[in-house]
Design a protein around this motif. Structure first.
Motif, PDB file in Angstrom:
ATOM      1  N   ASN A  24       6.504   6.946  -6.174  1.00  0.00           N
ATOM      2  CA  ASN A  24       5.857   5.765  -5.609  1.00  0.00           C
ATOM      3  C   ASN A  24       6.689   5.219  -4.448  1.00  0.00           C
ATOM      4  OD1 ASN A  24       3.584   5.507  -7.453  1.00  0.00           O
ATOM      5  ND2 ASN A  24       5.143   5.078  -9.004  1.00  0.00           N
ATOM      6  N   LYS A  60       0.855  -1.188   0.000  1.00  0.00           N
ATOM      7  CA  LYS A  60       0.000   0.000   0.000  1.00  0.00           C
ATOM      8  C   LYS A  60       0.887   1.233   0.000  1.00  0.00           C
ATOM      9  CE  LYS A  60      -0.567   0.365   5.027  1.00  0.00           C
ATOM     10  NZ  LYS A  60      -1.543   0.460   6.137  1.00  0.00           N
ATOM     11  N   PRO A  61       0.417   2.358  -0.560  1.00  0.00           N
ATOM     12  CA  PRO A  61       1.239   3.567  -0.602  1.00  0.00           C
ATOM     13  C   PRO A  61       1.488   4.128   0.798  1.00  0.00           C
ATOM     14  CG  PRO A  61      -0.585   3.706  -2.167  1.00  0.00           C
ATOM     15  CD  PRO A  61      -0.860   2.531  -1.279  1.00  0.00           C
ATOM     16  N   GLN A 105       1.764   7.016   3.449  1.00  0.00           N
ATOM     17  CA  GLN A 105       1.103   8.310   3.604  1.00  0.00           C
ATOM     18  C   GLN A 105       1.728   9.051   4.773  1.00  0.00           C
ATOM     19  OE1 GLN A 105      -3.353   6.880   2.856  1.00  0.00           O
ATOM     20  NE2 GLN A 105      -3.079   9.081   2.542  1.00  0.00           N
ATOM     21  N   ASP A 126       2.130   7.630  -4.131  1.00  0.00           N
ATOM     22  CA  ASP A 126       1.493   6.983  -5.275  1.00  0.00           C
ATOM     23  C   ASP A 126       1.287   8.041  -6.353  1.00  0.00           C
ATOM     24  OD1 ASP A 126      -0.122   5.721  -7.150  1.00  0.00           O
ATOM     25  OD2 ASP A 126      -1.317   4.678  -5.647  1.00  0.00           O
ATOM     26  N   THR A 127       2.012   7.931  -7.462  1.00  0.00           N
ATOM     27  CA  THR A 127       1.906   8.941  -8.524  1.00  0.00           C
ATOM     28  C   THR A 127       0.517   8.972  -9.142  1.00  0.00           C
ATOM     29  OG1 THR A 127       2.771   7.335 -10.129  1.00  0.00           O
ATOM     30  CG2 THR A 127       4.364   8.816  -9.074  1.00  0.00           C
ATOM     31  N   ARG A 128      -0.217   7.858  -9.070  1.00  0.00           N
ATOM     32  CA  ARG A 128      -1.567   7.824  -9.638  1.00  0.00           C
ATOM     33  C   ARG A 128      -2.546   8.604  -8.772  1.00  0.00           C
ATOM     34  NH1 ARG A 128      -1.348   1.418  -9.790  1.00  0.00           N
ATOM     35  NH2 ARG A 128      -0.436   2.031  -7.783  1.00  0.00           N
ATOM     36  N   ARG A 129      -2.131   8.909  -7.551  1.00  0.00           N
ATOM     37  CA  ARG A 129      -2.992   9.661  -6.643  1.00  0.00           C
ATOM     38  C   ARG A 129      -2.415  11.055  -6.357  1.00  0.00           C
ATOM     39  NH1 ARG A 129      -3.778   5.633  -1.702  1.00  0.00           N
ATOM     40  NH2 ARG A 129      -4.734   7.534  -0.822  1.00  0.00           N
ATOM     41  N   PRO A 149       5.860   2.335  -1.827  1.00  0.00           N
ATOM     42  CA  PRO A 149       4.950   1.360  -1.223  1.00  0.00           C
ATOM     43  C   PRO A 149       5.457   0.848   0.120  1.00  0.00           C
ATOM     44  CG  PRO A 149       6.260   0.322  -2.922  1.00  0.00           C
ATOM     45  CD  PRO A 149       6.631   1.779  -2.944  1.00  0.00           C
TER      46      PRO A 149
END
Length: 275
Positions: free
Chosen positions: A62, A44-45, A47, A54-57, A64
């Motif tokens: 990234n 999981k990324p 936080q 997470d580059t997608r968020r 993890p």
């Protein structure tokens, strides 16, 4: 680059470019092998406040965070500390870069078809690897080539890479006599394609592990003669493209100060060198 070696009066060329990994790729959050009902390996990324790895968020990179059980989530290597109180970490085991190794393929047999023993008493339907099975597979193989032994069980389906071992899928294991035989032959690094040397539900005895490491049965304190340098690697996958025979083993381990860690064993093919 050419690498040659000599062992037991024989000279070999090492086919470095044809090295084959025996590690099952671990797909976090995806299909993966599992033993003993353990939680699956997950990623999981990270936080930290408003920042997310997470580059997608919207994160800048990234990062993890991983959660896994090395004993149950895939290919792993154990030290004697798997069964004793003291920590002899996996980071201090398997120091040899290249180890003479033998690959064999065996058919486990039903316990009621053999005369071997185990603790607890074998159930008739238990699938076991016996002393006779190992003796036949290793006939003609000198002890010089048994510093490491890789055991491939048959049939060799690709479902081993995602198998969920449990009450409905009981893996094979070694009998008492089989482990005593491997110890007699001088095996230092034992690699298998099932999740444990021992029966899944064995009332906590771990008979095969104790015999291999020469630790008194049902004890958690190693005797002075305990084989601290030996390792056990479980849940490998040996592709059918590798034939039974002689290899070099490169057992790659992270510098974890633990009893076990995910590992990446390589087999390096050999060929006679007449130069």
């Amino acid at each position: 680059m050419k690498l040659t070696m000599q062992l037991a009066g024989q000279r070999f060329a090492v086919r470095l470019s044809e090295a084959v990994s025996l590690a099952i790729p671990l797909h976090f959050n995806g299909p993966q092998p599992n033993h003993f009902g353990a939680a699956t390996a997950q990623a999981k990324p990270m936080q930290a406040g408003d920042w997310v790895g997470d580059t997608r968020r919207g994160g800048s990179c990234n990062v993890p965070e991983l959660s896994l059980n090395p004993h149950c989530n895939g290919t792993h290597t154990e030290s004697v500390s798997h069964i004793v109180n003291e920590l002899h970490s996996i980071n201090r085991s398997a120091r040899d870069l290249l180890v003479p190794a033998t690959l064999i393929s065996v058919n486990p047999v039903a316990a009621n078809q053999c005369s071997d023993h185990y603790t607890p008493v074998l159930a008739p339907a238990d699938q076991v690897i016996t002393q006779v099975t190992l003796q036949r597979a290793l006939d003609g193989i000198g002890n010089d080539w048994l510093a490491a032994l890789v055991v491939r069980t048959l049939p060799n389906g690709r479902d081993k890479q995602t198998a969920r071992y449990g009450d409905s899928h009981q893996p094979p294991f070694f009998t008492r006599e089989a482990m005593q035989y491997l110890r007699l032959r001088g095996v230092q690094h034992l690699l298998v394609d099932f999740p444990s040397l021992d029966k899944m539900h064995d009332n906590g005895h771990l008979t095969a592990h104790h015999l291999f490491w020469e630790v008194a049965e049902d004890s958690h304190g190693p005797a002075p003669t305990a084989a601290l340098q030996r390792t056990v690697t479980e849940m490998v996958f040996v592709p059918d493209s590798l034939r039974d025979g002689l290899y070099l083993l490169n057992l790659q381990l992270p510098a974890f100060e633990l009893d076990a860690a995910p590992s990446r064993p390589f087999l390096l093919p050999l060929e006679p060198d007449h130069a």
